[in-house]
Design an enzyme around this catalytic site. Structure first.
Site, PDB file in Angstrom:
ATOM      1  N   GLU A  18      -3.193   7.419   7.778  1.00 41.32           N
ATOM      2  CA  GLU A  18      -3.986   8.224   6.851  1.00 41.32           C
ATOM      3  C   GLU A  18      -4.771   9.086   7.736  1.00 41.32           C
ATOM      4  O   GLU A  18      -5.338   8.746   8.819  1.00 41.32           O
ATOM      5  CB  GLU A  18      -4.821   7.664   5.928  1.00 41.32           C
ATOM      6  CG  GLU A  18      -4.041   7.073   4.565  1.00 41.32           C
ATOM      7  CD  GLU A  18      -5.104   6.214   3.776  1.00 41.32           C
ATOM      8  OE1 GLU A  18      -6.039   6.149   3.871  1.00 41.32           O
ATOM      9  OE2 GLU A  18      -4.396   5.716   2.716  1.00 41.32           O
ATOM     10  N   GLY A  22      -9.147  -6.619   2.982  1.00 41.63           N
ATOM     11  CA  GLY A  22     -10.288  -7.013   3.674  1.00 41.63           C
ATOM     12  C   GLY A  22     -10.460  -6.134   4.736  1.00 41.63           C
ATOM     13  O   GLY A  22     -11.275  -6.557   5.903  1.00 41.63           O
ATOM     14  N   GLY A  23      -9.978  -4.945   4.905  1.00 45.37           N
ATOM     15  CA  GLY A  23     -10.100  -4.121   6.076  1.00 45.37           C
ATOM     16  C   GLY A  23      -9.397  -4.590   7.145  1.00 45.37           C
ATOM     17  O   GLY A  23      -9.750  -4.048   8.345  1.00 45.37           O
ATOM     18  N   HIS A  77     -15.693  -2.543   6.760  1.00 38.62           N
ATOM     19  CA  HIS A  77     -14.865  -2.283   5.657  1.00 38.62           C
ATOM     20  C   HIS A  77     -15.109  -3.383   4.357  1.00 38.62           C
ATOM     21  O   HIS A  77     -14.309  -3.448   3.556  1.00 38.62           O
ATOM     22  CB  HIS A  77     -13.415  -2.142   5.860  1.00 38.62           C
ATOM     23  CG  HIS A  77     -13.001  -1.453   7.067  1.00 38.62           C
ATOM     24  ND1 HIS A  77     -13.488   0.198   6.755  1.00 38.62           N
ATOM     25  CD2 HIS A  77     -12.689  -1.297   8.187  1.00 38.62           C
ATOM     26  CE1 HIS A  77     -12.963   0.634   7.904  1.00 38.62           C
ATOM     27  NE2 HIS A  77     -12.542  -0.055   8.945  1.00 38.62           N
ATOM     28  N   LYS A 132     -17.648  -4.511   1.479  1.00 41.78           N
ATOM     29  CA  LYS A 132     -18.838  -4.158   0.517  1.00 41.78           C
ATOM     30  C   LYS A 132     -19.916  -5.273   0.657  1.00 41.78           C
ATOM     31  O   LYS A 132     -19.666  -6.659   0.860  1.00 41.78           O
ATOM     32  CB  LYS A 132     -18.382  -4.057  -0.892  1.00 41.78           C
ATOM     33  CG  LYS A 132     -16.962  -3.064  -1.078  1.00 41.78           C
ATOM     34  CD  LYS A 132     -16.285  -3.227  -2.480  1.00 41.78           C
ATOM     35  CE  LYS A 132     -15.137  -2.355  -2.365  1.00 41.78           C
ATOM     36  NZ  LYS A 132     -14.130  -2.511  -3.434  1.00 41.78           N
ATOM     37  N   TYR A 154      -8.285  10.140   8.825  1.00 35.83           N
ATOM     38  CA  TYR A 154      -9.438   9.661   8.878  1.00 35.83           C
ATOM     39  C   TYR A 154     -10.537  10.456   8.243  1.00 35.83           C
ATOM     40  O   TYR A 154     -11.014  11.507   8.737  1.00 35.83           O
ATOM     41  CB  TYR A 154     -10.030   9.044  10.217  1.00 35.83           C
ATOM     42  CG  TYR A 154     -11.043   8.128  10.198  1.00 35.83           C
ATOM     43  CD1 TYR A 154     -11.502   6.909   9.597  1.00 35.83           C
ATOM     44  CD2 TYR A 154     -12.333   8.637  10.969  1.00 35.83           C
ATOM     45  CE1 TYR A 154     -12.527   6.269   9.929  1.00 35.83           C
ATOM     46  CE2 TYR A 154     -13.440   8.131  11.077  1.00 35.83           C
ATOM     47  CZ  TYR A 154     -13.641   6.752  10.450  1.00 35.83           C
ATOM     48  OH  TYR A 154     -14.742   5.997  10.736  1.00 35.83           O
ATOM     49  N   LEU A 155     -11.348   9.976   7.159  1.00 36.92           N
ATOM     50  CA  LEU A 155     -12.316  10.819   6.401  1.00 36.92           C
ATOM     51  C   LEU A 155     -13.671  10.487   6.920  1.00 36.92           C
ATOM     52  O   LEU A 155     -13.991   9.508   7.112  1.00 36.92           O
ATOM     53  CB  LEU A 155     -12.282  10.817   5.128  1.00 36.92           C
ATOM     54  CG  LEU A 155     -11.100  10.821   4.251  1.00 36.92           C
ATOM     55  CD1 LEU A 155     -11.114  10.836   2.825  1.00 36.92           C
ATOM     56  CD2 LEU A 155     -10.658  12.466   4.425  1.00 36.92           C
ATOM     57  N   ARG A 172      -6.960  -7.096 -10.616  1.00 34.59           N
ATOM     58  CA  ARG A 172      -7.621  -8.319 -10.948  1.00 34.59           C
ATOM     59  C   ARG A 172      -9.144  -7.763 -11.111  1.00 34.59           C
ATOM     60  O   ARG A 172      -9.617  -6.635 -10.823  1.00 34.59           O
ATOM     61  CB  ARG A 172      -7.543  -9.091  -9.821  1.00 34.59           C
ATOM     62  CG  ARG A 172      -8.053  -8.521  -8.611  1.00 34.59           C
ATOM     63  CD  ARG A 172      -8.422  -9.374  -7.376  1.00 34.59           C
ATOM     64  NE  ARG A 172      -8.620  -8.837  -6.005  1.00 34.59           N
ATOM     65  CZ  ARG A 172      -9.761  -7.950  -5.623  1.00 34.59           C
ATOM     66  NH1 ARG A 172     -10.724  -7.865  -6.531  1.00 34.59           N
ATOM     67  NH2 ARG A 172      -9.671  -7.436  -4.649  1.00 34.59           N
ATOM     68  N   LYS A 181       0.810  -1.026  -0.149  1.00 34.88           N
ATOM     69  CA  LYS A 181       0.191   0.024   0.131  1.00 34.88           C
ATOM     70  C   LYS A 181       0.732   1.365   0.157  1.00 34.88           C
ATOM     71  O   LYS A 181       0.553   2.366  -0.605  1.00 34.88           O
ATOM     72  CB  LYS A 181      -0.882  -0.077   1.278  1.00 34.88           C
ATOM     73  CG  LYS A 181      -1.876  -1.321   1.284  1.00 34.88           C
ATOM     74  CD  LYS A 181      -2.928  -1.062   0.439  1.00 34.88           C
ATOM     75  CE  LYS A 181      -4.041  -1.946   0.586  1.00 34.88           C
ATOM     76  NZ  LYS A 181      -5.101  -1.629   1.533  1.00 34.88           N
TER      77      LYS A 181
HETATM   78  P1  ADP Z   1      -8.525  -3.089   2.303  1.00 36.95           P
HETATM   79  O1  ADP Z   1      -7.334  -3.285   1.202  1.00 36.95           O
HETATM   80  O2  ADP Z   1      -8.061  -3.688   3.597  1.00 36.95           O
HETATM   81  O3  ADP Z   1      -9.771  -3.280   2.068  1.00 36.95           O
HETATM   82  P2  ADP Z   1      -8.636  -0.202   1.585  1.00 36.95           P
HETATM   83  O4  ADP Z   1      -7.451   0.699   1.804  1.00 36.95           O
HETATM   84  O5  ADP Z   1      -9.005  -0.624   0.253  1.00 36.95           O
HETATM   85  O6  ADP Z   1      -8.432  -1.351   2.767  1.00 36.95           O
HETATM   86  O7  ADP Z   1      -9.773   0.501   2.493  1.00 36.95           O
HETATM   87  C1  ADP Z   1     -11.038  -0.285   2.830  1.00 36.95           C
HETATM   88  C2  ADP Z   1     -12.152   0.527   3.309  1.00 36.95           C
HETATM   89  O8  ADP Z   1     -11.865   1.250   4.623  1.00 36.95           O
HETATM   90  C3  ADP Z   1     -12.580   1.877   2.425  1.00 36.95           C
HETATM   91  O9  ADP Z   1     -13.542   1.485   1.392  1.00 36.95           O
HETATM   92  C4  ADP Z   1     -13.229   2.617   3.457  1.00 36.95           C
HETATM   93  O10 ADP Z   1     -14.445   2.294   3.825  1.00 36.95           O
HETATM   94  C5  ADP Z   1     -12.293   2.472   4.522  1.00 36.95           C
HETATM   95  N1  ADP Z   1     -11.173   3.487   4.704  1.00 36.95           N
HETATM   96  C6  ADP Z   1      -9.964   3.336   3.958  1.00 36.95           C
HETATM   97  N2  ADP Z   1      -9.221   4.549   4.110  1.00 36.95           N
HETATM   98  C7  ADP Z   1     -10.130   5.347   4.941  1.00 36.95           C
HETATM   99  C8  ADP Z   1      -9.927   6.697   5.349  1.00 36.95           C
HETATM  100  N3  ADP Z   1      -8.740   7.177   5.153  1.00 36.95           N
HETATM  101  N4  ADP Z   1     -10.652   7.052   6.057  1.00 36.95           N
HETATM  102  C9  ADP Z   1     -11.844   6.672   6.184  1.00 36.95           C
HETATM  103  N5  ADP Z   1     -12.322   5.457   5.722  1.00 36.95           N
HETATM  104  C10 ADP Z   1     -11.201   4.623   5.144  1.00 36.95           C
END
Ligand code: ADP
Length: 460
Positions: free
Chosen positions: A200, A164-165, A235, A237, A202-203, A291, A116
């Protein structure tokens, strides 16, 4: 074109790939563990090879067994599907070294996007906007504090090897930081055998919007619009739709152009998804998946393009058969992920399907490997089906989805999240398209509370 393809996966995605192959006149070889001997992907394939016992590590992740199966069955190419080895750059390299074509991007791009931190640095260098955060790995607690103060609380600690969060922890202030870092590291170490973390901002109210891209070996790249995947639990979908209720044509064209330009610069080939958080009109890159995605059907429904077919064509060296201008977006599509899980605890609840009836009719698609009499094994992911609908507009799509969910029967000793989907799509916020990535978590909490209450009342 390839004569025979080995599909290194199982379940609905293996079937999805099989279908594309059949329409292209390509023979398929399924692989399966002993737990999957009766699986639909095995039944429909032209040939099937047992590659090991139920545990994924010894079957679907068993590289020597997969390569041997491909060699003995005389395959020209290997399609990895999603999950399992699909984002394993080493496997992609070995596939090529053993004389097969890898149906996916260059191994170096898989490797780059699998880390990442490297992925974010690459995105920035390609002109893709990112979430503000640490430049690289978080070294220790002092470093975490320093970065958090720079970008401002709340912050999110994320695993470098993430997926996978897992390993993601929020810290709302300096006091929470140490624990978030420790818990995140432990979870990441456990899941990925890699405790490296980054940070990061947090949004607090973003949507998850991702752009589907497709490139060929001649340097052409197109985007196929976006998918809104903001409805997530932990996290993960749960429902995806295209187009996003939050984007207009101008915003779509703008982010699409940024994605295409970046991928052209990178020399990216094959399917890929660039994931963003979208808040207050701004896009922030979070990761790229190299993928095919679970939610790819919603894009297929609104573009009429078979993404897996195109992925196979470009892997074989054919140039894209269309340009950006040829891609038209028609109507609206929504996908529900149907899982075999407990309605209250969300723990996997696999079992035997005694009665099965899939919905049908105009604009309804079911991507599933279920059948009446099938026993869902407990060894793999709990997602057992995807219900996808298409309508002329979002309203028609919603009415159709409701009708299709009401028709869907998956009865037996398993339980599914169909009742949750039925409740969810009736919620006014969902109907209005008014949701962000945190919405579902709150909805589910209220839903579970209500369910537990009525169960207790019924028992009394
Ligand atoms: P993973 O690879 O573990 O799935 P991601 O980076 O794709 O991780 O993030 C998965 C989910 O986590 C995002 O779709 C979002 O819902 C949440 N997320 C990730 N980064 C942030 C962030 N900076 N602020 C708020 N939510 C986040």
């Amino acid at each position: 074109m390839f004569e025979k393809i080995l599909i290194a996966n199982r379940g609905e995605i293996a079937l999805r790939i099989h279908r594309a192959c059949k329409e292209m006149g390509i023979k398929t070889v399924a692989v399966h563990s002993t737990a999957d001997a009766d699986a639909m992907h095995v039944r429909l394939a032209d040939e099937a090879v047992c590659i090991g016992p139920p545990a994924s590590k010894e079957s679907y992740l068993n590289i020597p067994a997969l390569l041997t199966a491909a060699a003995l069955s005389g395959c020209n190419a290997i399609h990895p599907g999603l999950g399992f080895l699909s984002e394993n750059a080493k496997f992609a390299e070995m596939v090529v070294e053993h004389g097969f074509t890898w149906i996916g991007p260059k191994p170096e791009h898989i490797h780059m996007m699998g880390d990442k931190i490297i992925a974010k640095q690459t995105a920035l260098s390609l002109g893709i906007p990112c979430v503000p955060g640490s430049d690289g790995e978080i070294r220790d607690e002092d470093h975490a504090r320093e970065v958090a103060e720079q970008i401002g609380y709340p912050v999110l600690l994320k695993a470098t090897a993430g997926g996978g969060g897992k390993g993601m922890k929020v810290a709302r202030n300096a006091d929470e930081l140490r624990q978030a870092l420790e818990l995140g590291r432990a979870e990441a170490k456990n899941a990925f055998n890699n405790a490296s973390m980054y940070m990061e901002k947090y949004l607090d109210h973003p949507r998850h919007i991702e752009i589907q891209i497709l490139g060929d070996k001649q340097g052409h790249v197109v985007h196929l619009g976006e998918r809104d995947c903001s409805l997530q639990r932990r996290h993960q979908k749960v429902i995806e739709e295209a187009p996003s209720p939050a984007l207009n044509a101008e915003a779509r064209a703008k982010i699409g152009a940024i994605a295409v330009k970046a991928m052209q610069k990178l020399g990216y080939e094959s399917l890929g998804t660039i994931e963003f958080l979208y808040q207050d009109g701004e896009f922030y890159f979070i990761e790229m998946n190299t993928r095919v995605q679970v939610e790819h059907p919603v894009t297929e429904m609104i573009t009429g393009i078979d993404l897996v077919r195109e992925q196979i064509r470009v892997a074989d060296g054919a140039p894209l058969s269309f340009t950006q201008k040829d891609i038209e977006f028609t109507g609206h599509s929504i996908e529900c992920r149907i899982n075999a899980e407990d309605p209250i605890s969300f723990a996997p609840r696999p079992g035997k399907v005694t009665d099965y009836h899939a919905p049908g009719g105009l604009g309804v698609r079911v991507d599933s490997a279920l059948y009446s009499g099938y026993k869902v094994p407990p060894n793999y992911d709990s997602m057992i089906s995807k219900l996808i609908v298409h309508g002329k507009n979002r309203n028609e799509c919603l009415l159709r989805l409701r009708r299709a969910l009401d028709e869907y029967v998956i009865a037996g000793t398993l339980s599914t999240n169909i009742p949750l989907h039925q409740k969810l799509i009736a919620a006014q916020d969902f109907i209005d398209g008014n949701y962000n990535i945190h919405w579902l978590e709150k909805f589910v909490a209220a839903y579970v509370e209500q369910l537990a209450k009525s169960e207790a009342e019924a028992a009394a």
